[in-house]
Design a protein around this motif. Sequence first.
Motif, PDB file in Angstrom:
ATOM      1  N   ILE A 169       0.840  -1.200   0.000  1.00 43.07           N
ATOM      2  CA  ILE A 169       0.000   0.000   0.000  1.00 43.07           C
ATOM      3  C   ILE A 169       0.872   1.246   0.000  1.00 43.07           C
ATOM      4  O   ILE A 169       0.617   2.206  -0.750  1.00 43.07           O
ATOM      5  N   LYS A 170       1.908   1.242   0.812  1.00 45.51           N
ATOM      6  CA  LYS A 170       2.800   2.408   0.882  1.00 45.51           C
ATOM      7  C   LYS A 170       3.548   2.632  -0.424  1.00 45.51           C
ATOM      8  O   LYS A 170       4.027   3.750  -0.680  1.00 45.51           O
ATOM      9  N   SER A 171       3.651   1.593  -1.249  1.00 53.62           N
ATOM     10  CA  SER A 171       4.289   1.744  -2.561  1.00 53.62           C
ATOM     11  C   SER A 171       3.260   1.987  -3.668  1.00 53.62           C
ATOM     12  O   SER A 171       3.608   2.026  -4.851  1.00 53.62           O
ATOM     13  N   GLY A 172       1.979   2.138  -3.287  1.00 52.25           N
ATOM     14  CA  GLY A 172       0.936   2.476  -4.249  1.00 52.25           C
ATOM     15  C   GLY A 172       0.201   1.306  -4.867  1.00 52.25           C
ATOM     16  O   GLY A 172      -0.510   1.474  -5.861  1.00 52.25           O
ATOM     17  N   ASP A 173       0.324   0.122  -4.278  1.00 55.94           N
ATOM     18  CA  ASP A 173      -0.274  -1.092  -4.847  1.00 55.94           C
ATOM     19  C   ASP A 173      -1.309  -1.667  -3.878  1.00 55.94           C
ATOM     20  O   ASP A 173      -0.959  -2.117  -2.786  1.00 55.94           O
ATOM     21  N   ALA A 174      -2.575  -1.699  -4.297  1.00 56.36           N
ATOM     22  CA  ALA A 174      -3.658  -2.219  -3.452  1.00 56.36           C
ATOM     23  C   ALA A 174      -4.119  -3.604  -3.865  1.00 56.36           C
ATOM     24  O   ALA A 174      -4.996  -4.183  -3.209  1.00 56.36           O
ATOM     25  N   GLU A 202      -6.396   2.221   4.755  1.00 58.11           N
ATOM     26  CA  GLU A 202      -5.121   2.782   4.295  1.00 58.11           C
ATOM     27  C   GLU A 202      -5.061   2.879   2.781  1.00 58.11           C
ATOM     28  O   GLU A 202      -4.401   3.765   2.244  1.00 58.11           O
ATOM     29  N   VAL A 203      -5.734   1.959   2.077  1.00 55.60           N
ATOM     30  CA  VAL A 203      -5.800   2.061   0.618  1.00 55.60           C
ATOM     31  C   VAL A 203      -6.460   3.379   0.231  1.00 55.60           C
ATOM     32  O   VAL A 203      -5.964   4.126  -0.623  1.00 55.60           O
ATOM     33  N   ARG A 206      -4.060   6.390   1.451  1.00 58.04           N
ATOM     34  CA  ARG A 206      -2.714   6.548   0.895  1.00 58.04           C
ATOM     35  C   ARG A 206      -2.655   6.420  -0.630  1.00 58.04           C
ATOM     36  O   ARG A 206      -1.688   6.897  -1.250  1.00 58.04           O
ATOM     37  N   ILE A 207      -3.631   5.749  -1.226  1.00 60.45           N
ATOM     38  CA  ILE A 207      -3.569   5.533  -2.676  1.00 60.45           C
ATOM     39  C   ILE A 207      -4.673   6.312  -3.386  1.00 60.45           C
ATOM     40  O   ILE A 207      -4.411   7.295  -4.063  1.00 60.45           O
ATOM     41  N   ASP A 208      -5.916   5.856  -3.209  1.00 56.75           N
ATOM     42  CA  ASP A 208      -7.021   6.507  -3.909  1.00 56.75           C
ATOM     43  C   ASP A 208      -8.326   6.093  -3.233  1.00 56.75           C
ATOM     44  O   ASP A 208      -8.626   4.899  -3.154  1.00 56.75           O
TER      45      ASP A 208
END
Length: 246
Positions: A169-174, A202-203, A206-208
Motif C-alpha cells: 500500500i505504501k508503494s501504491g499497490d492495493a 489505508e488504501v 494513501r492511494i485513492d
Amino acid sequence: MTEAALTAADVQAALRAVANPADAIHLQRFFKTGPGEYGEGDVFIGVRVPTSRGIAKRFAALSLDEIDALLDSAVHEDRFAGLIILNARFAKATKPKTFDDVARAEMVQRYLAAVRRSRVNNWDLVDASAENIVGPWLLDKPRDLLFELAAAESLWERRVALLSTFAFIKSGDATTTFELSERLLDDRRDLIQKALGWMLREVGKRIDQRLLTGFLDKHAANLGRTALSYATEHLDAELRADYRAR
C-alpha cells in the motif's frame, strides 16, 4: 559491541533492569492474557514499547541465532525486542549500500519459522514486524506466500498476511490487499476484522479513495461490522453511513 559479543541474555538483562511489575499487570490485561483470550498465557514483565525499542536499538548487531533465542522466550517483551532488532537488520540489508539478498532471505525464513511456531503471537508483535520484513521482501516477488498464510487457521498467520500488504500500500499497490480481503471476508475474529478494515482504510487514505469505495460497493454487505467501521473511518459522514447501513 560486535555481533559475536552480544547475546540474547544481554538483551533480557537490559529489559529486566527497567521492568515495572505494575506495568506488567496492566499489560497482561491489555493484551488479553486471561483464560480463553487471544493472548492466553503470555507473560509480561512490564516494559513499555518506547523503552523496549530503545533497548533493541542498542543491540542492533545481535546475531540471528540470538534473535531466535529471544523469539523463543516466554516473555512478551523479549520477543518484541527480538523482532525490533530483526527489523533493523532487515532494513540494513535492504539499503543500496549494504544490500544483501542472501541475508534478507535468511531473515525472512527465520521470521516465518517463528510465526509458524507461534512465537509472533500477539497483535503488537505482528504489527511491528510483518510490514517491515515480509512486505518489503515480496515487493518485487510473487506473493503466493501471503495466500498460504491467509489460508492457515492460525489467527496470527492470517494477520501477518494482511499486515504484510501495508508495505505494498505504501508503494501504491492495493491489489494484494484486495485479494486477501476478499478471501478473509468471512473471518469474524476481531483481530482479523480490525486488520482487514485497517488495511482497506489505508488504501483509501494513501492511494485513492475511489479504490476503497469501489471495493466497498462490491463487498460492504458482506464485511463484518468491525471491518466496515475501520474501513470507512475517513469517508465523509453521509457515505460512511450509507456503507454501514448495508
